[in-house]
Every structure is written in C-alpha cells, then in structure tokens.
Write an enzyme that holds these catalytic residues in place. Structure first.
Site, PDB file in Angstrom:
ATOM      1  N   HIS A 186       0.830  -1.208   0.000  1.00 19.15           N
ATOM      2  CA  HIS A 186       0.000   0.000   0.000  1.00 19.15           C
ATOM      3  C   HIS A 186       0.869   1.265   0.000  1.00 19.15           C
ATOM      4  O   HIS A 186       1.289   1.743   1.053  1.00 19.15           O
ATOM      5  CB  HIS A 186      -0.899  -0.013   1.240  1.00 19.15           C
ATOM      6  CG  HIS A 186      -1.998   1.004   1.222  1.00 19.15           C
ATOM      7  ND1 HIS A 186      -3.237   0.739   1.781  1.00 19.15           N
ATOM      8  CD2 HIS A 186      -2.072   2.255   0.720  1.00 19.15           C
ATOM      9  CE1 HIS A 186      -4.010   1.815   1.623  1.00 19.15           C
ATOM     10  NE2 HIS A 186      -3.312   2.754   0.988  1.00 19.15           N
TER      11      HIS A 186
ATOM     12  N   ASN B 138      -4.885   6.240  -7.022  1.00 18.67           N
ATOM     13  CA  ASN B 138      -5.396   7.621  -6.962  1.00 18.67           C
ATOM     14  C   ASN B 138      -4.372   8.637  -7.478  1.00 18.67           C
ATOM     15  O   ASN B 138      -4.015   9.608  -6.823  1.00 18.67           O
ATOM     16  CB  ASN B 138      -5.877   7.997  -5.545  1.00 18.67           C
ATOM     17  CG  ASN B 138      -4.791   7.961  -4.486  1.00 18.67           C
ATOM     18  OD1 ASN B 138      -3.739   7.352  -4.678  1.00 18.67           O
ATOM     19  ND2 ASN B 138      -5.042   8.598  -3.363  1.00 18.67           N
TER      20      ASN B 138
ATOM     21  N   ASN C  47      -5.493   9.458   7.200  1.00 20.31           N
ATOM     22  CA  ASN C  47      -6.812   8.850   7.106  1.00 20.31           C
ATOM     23  C   ASN C  47      -6.690   7.356   6.830  1.00 20.31           C
ATOM     24  O   ASN C  47      -6.108   6.995   5.814  1.00 20.31           O
ATOM     25  CB  ASN C  47      -7.611   9.517   5.979  1.00 20.31           C
ATOM     26  CG  ASN C  47      -9.069   9.128   6.040  1.00 20.31           C
ATOM     27  OD1 ASN C  47      -9.568   8.773   7.095  1.00 20.31           O
ATOM     28  ND2 ASN C  47      -9.741   9.175   4.913  1.00 20.31           N
TER      29      ASN C  47
ATOM     30  N   ASP D 204       1.126   2.577   3.751  1.00 24.34           N
ATOM     31  CA  ASP D 204       0.239   3.675   3.321  1.00 24.34           C
ATOM     32  C   ASP D 204       1.069   4.943   3.078  1.00 24.34           C
ATOM     33  O   ASP D 204       0.641   6.054   3.421  1.00 24.34           O
ATOM     34  CB  ASP D 204      -0.893   3.939   4.323  1.00 24.34           C
ATOM     35  CG  ASP D 204      -1.987   4.828   3.719  1.00 24.34           C
ATOM     36  OD1 ASP D 204      -1.947   5.101   2.503  1.00 24.34           O
ATOM     37  OD2 ASP D 204      -2.887   5.255   4.478  1.00 24.34           O
TER      38      ASP D 204
ATOM     39  N   HIS E 288       3.271  14.161   0.651  1.00 24.13           N
ATOM     40  CA  HIS E 288       2.671  15.456   0.287  1.00 24.13           C
ATOM     41  C   HIS E 288       3.767  16.514   0.343  1.00 24.13           C
ATOM     42  O   HIS E 288       4.772  16.346   1.050  1.00 24.13           O
ATOM     43  CB  HIS E 288       1.547  15.838   1.254  1.00 24.13           C
ATOM     44  CG  HIS E 288       0.350  14.945   1.169  1.00 24.13           C
ATOM     45  ND1 HIS E 288      -0.480  14.907   0.067  1.00 24.13           N
ATOM     46  CD2 HIS E 288      -0.160  14.043   2.044  1.00 24.13           C
ATOM     47  CE1 HIS E 288      -1.454  14.026   0.268  1.00 24.13           C
ATOM     48  NE2 HIS E 288      -1.274  13.479   1.463  1.00 24.13           N
TER      49      HIS E 288
END
Ligand code: DOR
Length: 432
Positions: A62, A96, A281, A308, A312
């Site tokens: 992930h 995404n 999240n 995960d 950013h």
C-alpha cells in the site's frame, strides 16, 4: 548494476541460531548456511555482515507514488528510491493518481517509468482502480488492467459508498486479482481528520468515529462471506475493526487485513499542537486501539504490515489543521520505526519478516524469499544499533511529511538487494 555472485558473511538471521553466510548466484539464493570463518568464497563479491541482521526484503502492499499527475509530491523514481532505502523489493502502488489508474495506458506508463528509473528494482506493481475515475459509479475495466500488469484493485482514498456497485466489483474482480478496500463510511467520516473522542473534543476538531471504519469492515466481511470472494482490508486502525476481523476469521471468512507502522507507534495524542504531520486517514486513534492492533498483528488476525506511504509537499501540510492533506510519508522509515517495538519486546524480528515480507507477497502472488535455494535473492541488511535522526535530507522520498521528523531512531537499513542486485548500500559508510 547486474546480479553479481554475492557472499554475505557472518550475519544473524531471524529464526536461525548462530551466525550465517548467505550465498547468492544468478539472482537467486544458493544457500543460507552456518557461518564458516574459513570459507574464502573466492568467486563471490564478499559483504562483511558482522553485527548485521539479514532479512528478506519487504513487500509494501500500500503506497501512493503520485505519478502520473502529482509529481510535486513524489514520482515513481523518488518513491522507488525511498523504497530501496527502506528495505523494500516490491511496492504496490495505489490508483489515486491523476489521471486515475483506471485504464491500461496509465498502468503501462507506471511500469515503464519504474523500469526506466530502477531497472533492477525495487519492483513496482500497480493497483488498478475498482471504479472509473474512483467515482464509485461504474466498474473500471479490470480485465484490461490485469492484462496490463495490475495485481490488485482498489478505490483507496475514495471508498465506494454504493454497496451494490461494490458487490458487483468484487464479483467481477474475483477471477482477476484481490480487491483492497479502504474501510470508511464516507458520510460519517466526511471532513474529519481526527479520531472522534476526548482528543478531538479537547482540540475542537471534527472527529471520525471508529464506528465509521468498523461499519464498512462489517459490510465487507459480510459480502466476502456471502459471495465467497476474498477481500483485503486496508490500513485497519481500531480495536472495533480488529474484533470483527477476528470473529470473521474464526468462521473461515476469506478476509485478510493490514495495518501500518503509525497505528502501532502513535495515538491521537500526536495531534496536540495541531500537528498536521500526524493527520492521516484513517486517523490515529487511542492507546487501547494501538495495543489491540499490536496483539492482532502478532496473532495473525491482522495479516500484514503496509506503509500507506502518502507523500505530500510542504505547502500541503503547512496549513491550518482542517485544510491539511491526509497522509504520512512512510517508506524510508517503516522498518527503523517498527524496530522500536522490537526493542520494547512487543514484536519480534520474526513477526516483521512474516508480516512485512512473506505474507504480503503470498496474498498478492509476488516473488518471495524464504532463503531456500532458488528463491529470489531479495534481502536486506539491518543494523539494529545504528542511531540516526529523521531529517528532511535523510529521507529519499520527496514527501518529508512524517511526524518522526526530528526524532531519533535506532536501527537502520544499510543494504537492500533485489534479485541479487544491490540497489541500496550504505554499509561502507557505517563501517560494516
Ligand atoms: O492518509 C491518507 N492519504 N489516506 C488515504 O486513504 C489516501 C492517502 C493519500 O492519497 O494521500
């Protein structure tokens, strides 16, 4: 860089007594045997592993690598650089991106970029979108995506609210590849960047209840059992979800689950001071959740660890808390951070090997190294005593967004090999 014959001598390996020597030839494990101080290994490049721990390199099921479309956060080259430095040989990357990975052109572009940047690995395995544009309305062309190289399907980040569409997607994916679900009731969780509880109340932040996650976990378990189609539950963060998964597994439901280092190491107390680096999240939860997750991981109720990895840019985190993007950059630091739990006696090195190397490779049908002759020579060397401080420059990822910034860690990946090719090596710098 090509696959060399390697002799990694005098290492310790989880589950083995005494020092060992690893011989690698043709990109494969030749043997892992008790250390022989007299052996010369003349035809091999020798790596002195004194004091180091040998493990199979990790598989991350992930990660968000942001290419195409959001290369200011990360690109495939920088994401795989972080993977190599973190000890990973296989990275599954989420859909995404922009455009979304919902068609073969995007999948093929990702694979091409990975091969150009890191021809010998870490290997990239794209995860295809479950629905077109991740919009949750129309099924993505999963057969086409599988054919192009996707190894799983997910709407991660944009959970499918319509259960009928989700059910059809699971049925369609059944013959192709596993479905990974980000479990969150999108209505209950909307706009909430913190766990709902004492901490969110104290800070005046909109909270996301653990029930928002558990409701979707329950839905997915029921569907998996009803359809007899496997489902993999992403980044489980709370005790309520663990209890549902545990009961489902006892009934034999075809369910697997992951959690992430940050849920095992941190709680919502990290949000004190409105630290946007800890905004993720699902959100960081309570200490009771954290301890339940550690127990579940050890017991195998939670099958695997995954990062995960959600890089950013600085301007996306240096904002008021409510406006900051969700996510923690995790590939560089995952193993070193988890080592704290090994030092505390809460996890063993064997747990890490099973949950971060073997099981994820099994679930997603990827190469796996159990150090038996002929296995792919995917391995890492870890210095359990090396202390270092996490700084922006110590991270290979473009994403410097981690609550670990400024913190000391003990334990460091000093070498990573993929298929016998050394893709990361700071052994000489550390004096090994
Ligand atoms: O914190 C998160 N960041 N959670 C997600 O589900 C998506 C991810 C991202 O893409 O940044």
């Amino acid at each position: 860089m090509t696959a060399q014959a390697l002799a990694v001598t005098n290492v310790r390996a989880p589950g083995r007594d005494g020092a060992c020597d690893l011989l690698v030839e043709g990109g494969q494990v030749r043997e892992l045997s008790p250390h022989d101080p007299k052996a010369e290994h003349a035809a091999f490049r020798r790596i002195d592993g004194r004091g180091l721990l040998l493990m199979p390199s990790l598989t991350d099921a992930h990660a968000h690598l942001r290419e195409p479309g959001q290369e200011w956060k990360e690109d495939i080259a920088s994401g795989l650089a972080a993977a190599a430095a973190g000890g990973f040989s296989n990275i599954l990357c989420m859909a995404n991106t922009d455009p979304v990975n919902d068609n073969e052109a995007v999948t093929r572009l990702m694979l091409r970029r990975a091969k150009q940047a890191w021809p010998h690995g870490p290997r990239l395995f794209p995860i295809g979108a479950l629905t077109v544009g991740l919009k949750g309305r129309e099924l993505a062309p999963m057969a086409e995506l599988r054919e192009a190289g996707c190894v799983a399907f997910s709407n991660d980040g944009e959970p499918v609210a319509d259960t009928e569409i989700f059910r059809r997607a699971m049925e369609y994916a059944a013959d192709l590849a596993p479905v990974i679900d980000h479990c969150e009731d999108p209505f209950m969780a909307k706009g909430a960047g913190a766990n709902e509880g004492a901490m969110s109340a104290r800070l005046g932040l909109r909270g996301q209840p653990d029930a928002a996650e558990a409701i979707q976990v329950a839905r997915d378990i029921l569907l998996a059992e009803y359809l007899n189609v496997p489902i993999h539950l992403a980044h489980v963060s709370c005790r309520r979800a663990v209890e549902l998964i545990s009961a489902a597994k006892k009934r034999g439901a075809p369910v697997t689950a992951e959690t992430c280092p940050h849920y095992l190491l941190m709680t919502d107390a990290a949000l004190l001071g409105y630290d946007t680096m800890a905004k993720v999240n699902p959100p960081l939860r309570t200490d009771a959740d954290r301890l339940a997750l550690i127990d579940a991981l050890r017991a195998g109720v939670i099958d695997i660890l995954a990062t995960d990895h959600a890089p950013h840019a600085a301007h996306e985190k240096e904002t008021p808390f409510e406006d900051a993007k969700n996510g923690i950059s995790g590939l560089d630091t995952a193993l070193a951070a988890l080592w704290e739990l090994v030092r505390q006696g809460r996890l063993t090195p064997e747990d890490i090997v099973t949950r971060f190397a073997w099981r994820p490779a099994e679930i997603f049908g990827l190469p796996v190294n159990r150090f038996t002759p002929g296995d792919p020579a995917d391995f890492l060397l870890f210095d359990p005593e090396d202390s270092w401080v996490v700084t922006p420059t110590s991270l290979r990822s473009k994403g410097k967004n981690t609550p670990l910034l400024g913190q000391p860690l003990t334990g460091r990946v000093v070498l990573t090999a993929v298929g016998g090719v050394v893709v990361h090596d700071i052994t000489s710098a550390t004096g090994a």
